[in-house]
Write an enzyme that holds these catalytic residues in place. Structure first.
Site, PDB file in Angstrom:
ATOM      1  CG  ASP A  78     -31.089 -24.693  27.514  1.00 53.96           C
ATOM      2  OD1 ASP A  78     -29.857 -24.582  27.587  1.00 53.96           O
ATOM      3  OD2 ASP A  78     -31.845 -23.743  27.265  1.00 53.96           O
ATOM      4  CB  CYS A 119     -26.806 -26.957  22.778  1.00 55.42           C
ATOM      5  SG  CYS A 119     -26.710 -28.763  22.568  1.00 55.42           S
ATOM      6  CE  LYS A 121     -31.129 -20.456  26.330  1.00 49.63           C
ATOM      7  NZ  LYS A 121     -31.348 -21.865  26.126  1.00 49.63           N
ATOM      8  CB  CYS A 191     -33.360 -32.459  21.502  1.00 53.26           C
ATOM      9  SG  CYS A 191     -32.522 -32.706  23.090  1.00 53.26           S
ATOM     10  CD  GLU A 439     -35.343 -23.259  27.050  1.00 50.81           C
ATOM     11  OE1 GLU A 439     -35.029 -22.802  25.950  1.00 50.81           O
ATOM     12  OE2 GLU A 439     -35.173 -24.452  27.373  1.00 50.81           O
ATOM     13  CB  SER A 464     -38.226 -25.969  26.128  1.00 50.49           C
ATOM     14  OG  SER A 464     -37.688 -26.866  25.184  1.00 50.49           O
TER      15      SER A 464
END
Length: 552
Positions: A78, A119, A121, A191, A439, A464
């Site tokens: 993303d 992550c 999705k 992240c 997003e 996000s």
């Protein structure tokens, strides 16, 4: 065993021949066949370690007497897709992932399944497939990345996005921006904060579908490798026990997930994903459940982007099991894929660092992290990460500045044309309108980076998990479906009242009706998958699932 369909009987001679071409021996034909769905690829930082982890998963499967068969799924980053047309494909990829896993498992009749994923999705897509298939399964999430330091302060990927606005405002030199760029993502993994990827990893563990400690074990840690091997071992046991996901998952499991989402202050995207995942289990949850649970659940973890801690701090404090311990009194004692229940996992936890994972009696905030807002601007609901909003913006009224695309809004923000007090509206970016409900971290991060203090952002798209501030998304009905957001004009006053859960445009009902009579959404020239997606997807308050086609 399900796999007997492809390996037993005279009529399966050609099937066995093809299996032997992969190296399968006669002795292995009598073992459980376990699929390993791996979203590894070379462009998503959160997936770079999954190839190595797959080796540990497969070693665990083989050591327990099963035969592993690894196959791949797609995975979109993303962050890399953010701020351009690529983001239109991110959420729609969730359905592709779930359908591809279902197709592989059903075609090859696996007895069990390990979902190796990370992550935003990818985890929800795989969970949807897991519940749809309902065969013995376990999830191994890839783990968070580490954070770096700069000038004594923690740097995360949100630092890089906010650097855009700081540089645009002239508050960051080219050299300083480059330094932040170089250290914001220092390792593989998802992240560092409680953005969507790590929120979904935590919720997977909370739902009981991964082993205790899996969510916060970091991507580069030896602990993650051990959990991967143990998960491979455990899935073979689940096959032999004939324990399926729907033997574990209940409505109480989903209530636990929503409670924990509020306790930890997770991403607003979890609203979309939990609704879609529950739909696969045929368990009815709604926006009302998020609203009700948020009111009665304190927020006990202050995690980036709405706080100062990272996932490493949560791991050091005891991870998800420590959250179980601190909140045991308000959680349901549900089963998990381990041999322990939620309460038993909580009871195994020793001391908890209460400066990081607080008690219910001494929370960060008295109510949960997500609030559902209703009103004439969002008749079917909208979503805000309320814990990320400064107290002086919990109520706000300001003039609308309307944009029909994210690009136009970004340009306006970076050209420093924003006036304090404005309510920026970005529309035609919903599930059907974009399509794909992209997003919008870029505009929200630019607003934060440029130092605006009293600017709100409203959209029928979404944000996000790294977003902070008064940013309201998932506005439903969306603009292209005739929602009120589609008839808002520059200068219309918009009132936001988060404590009262209200969002309204200050127009008389007659004026709204008059504008809607003349409303005509813009024409789009859609092709390929997005064209099919727009024709099938439901609204955000339903989780963005595909509507069932009419029976012929």
């Amino acid at each position: 065993m399900r796999s007997d369909t492809i390996k037993k009987g005279i009529e399966r001679i050609p099937h066995r021949a093809l299996l032997k071409a992969t190296g399968i021996t006669d002795e292995e034909m009598d073992r459980p066949f376990i699929g390993v769905a791996n979203s590894w690829n070379e462009i998503v930082p959160g997936h770079l370690n999954l190839r190595e982890l797959a080796g540990f998963v497969k070693a665990g499967i083989y050591g327990a007497g099963g035969v592993p068969f690894e196959f791949g799924t797609i995975g979109i980053c993303d962050g890399i897709a953010m701020g351009h047309v690529g983001m239109n494909f991110a959420l729609p990829s969730r359905e592709l992932i779930s359908d591809s896993v279902e197709s592989m498992v059903e075609a090859h009749r696996f007895d069990g399944l390990v979902l190796l994923c990370s992550c935003d999705k990818i985890i929800p897509g795989m969970l949807m497939a897991l519940l749809r298939l309902n065969i013995p399964s376990i999830v191994v999430t890839g783990g968070p990345m580490l954070a770096d330091m700069r000038n004594g302060k923690t740097v995360t990927i949100s630092s890089a996005f906010e650097a855009v606005g700081r540089a645009g405002k002239g508050n960051l030199s080219e050299g300083e921006a480059k330094e932040i760029e170089d250290i914001s993502a220092p390792t593989c993994g998802s992240c560092q904060g409680l953005y969507t990827a790590n929120t979904m990893s935590c919720l997977t563990e909370i739902l009981g579908l991964s082993l205790p400690g899996c969510a916060t074990a970091h991507a580069i840690s030896a602990k993650k490798k051990r959990i991967a091997k143990q998960s491979g071992n455990r899935v073979v046991e689940l096959v032999r026990e004939d324990k399926k996901p729907l033997d574990i998952i209940t409505r109480g499991s989903f209530e636990n997930a929503i409670i924990a989402d509020m306790l930890m202050g997770g991403s607003t995207n979890t609203v979309l994903h939990l609704l879609a995942i529950a739909n696969e289990a045929k368990i009815d949850i709604s926006l009302g459940d998020f609203d009700r649970i948020s009111d009665s659940t304190p927020h006990i973890c202050s995690i980036d982007p709405s706080g100062s801690h990272t996932m490493k701090d949560i791991e050091n404090a005891g991870g998800v099991p420590a959250v179980f311990k601190q909140a045991k009194s308000i959680l349901n004692d549900e089963k998990t894929v381990s041999k322990k229940t939620v309460y038993e996992i909580a009871d195994d936890v020793g001391d908890v660092d209460k400066s990081i994972i607080r008690t219910l009696e001494a929370p960060v905030h008295k109510t949960g992290g997500i609030t559902i807002l209703y009103g004439n601007l969002a008749e079917c609901g909208s979503v805000i990460k309320s814990i990320a909003v400064n107290e002086d913006m919990l109520t706000h009224t300001g003039p609308a500045k309307v944009f029909d695309s994210e690009d136009d809004a970004i340009r306006y923000i970076l050209e420093d044309k924003v006036s304090e007090g404005e309510v920026i509206v970005i529309r035609y970016v919903g599930l059907k309108g974009a399509p794909g409900m992209p997003e919008m971290l870029s505009p929200t991060a630019a607003i934060a980076g440029m130092g605006y203090k009293s600017v709100a952002l409203i959209t029928d798209g979404r944000f996000s998990g790294a977003t902070r501030g008064p940013c309201i998304g998932h506005v439903t009905p969306e603009a292209i479906e005739g929602g009120t957001i589609g008839i808002v004009r520059d200068g219309d006053l918009i009132s936001i009242d988060i404590p009262k859960k209200q969002i309204n445009v200050k127009l008389e009902d007659g004026e709204i009706a008059k504008r809607k009579e003349g409303f005509k959404p813009p024409e789009r020239n859609l092709t390929g998958y997005l064209s099919r997606y727009a024709s099938m997807v439901s609204s955000a308050d339903k989780g963005g699932i595909f509507n069932n086609p009419p029976l012929s």
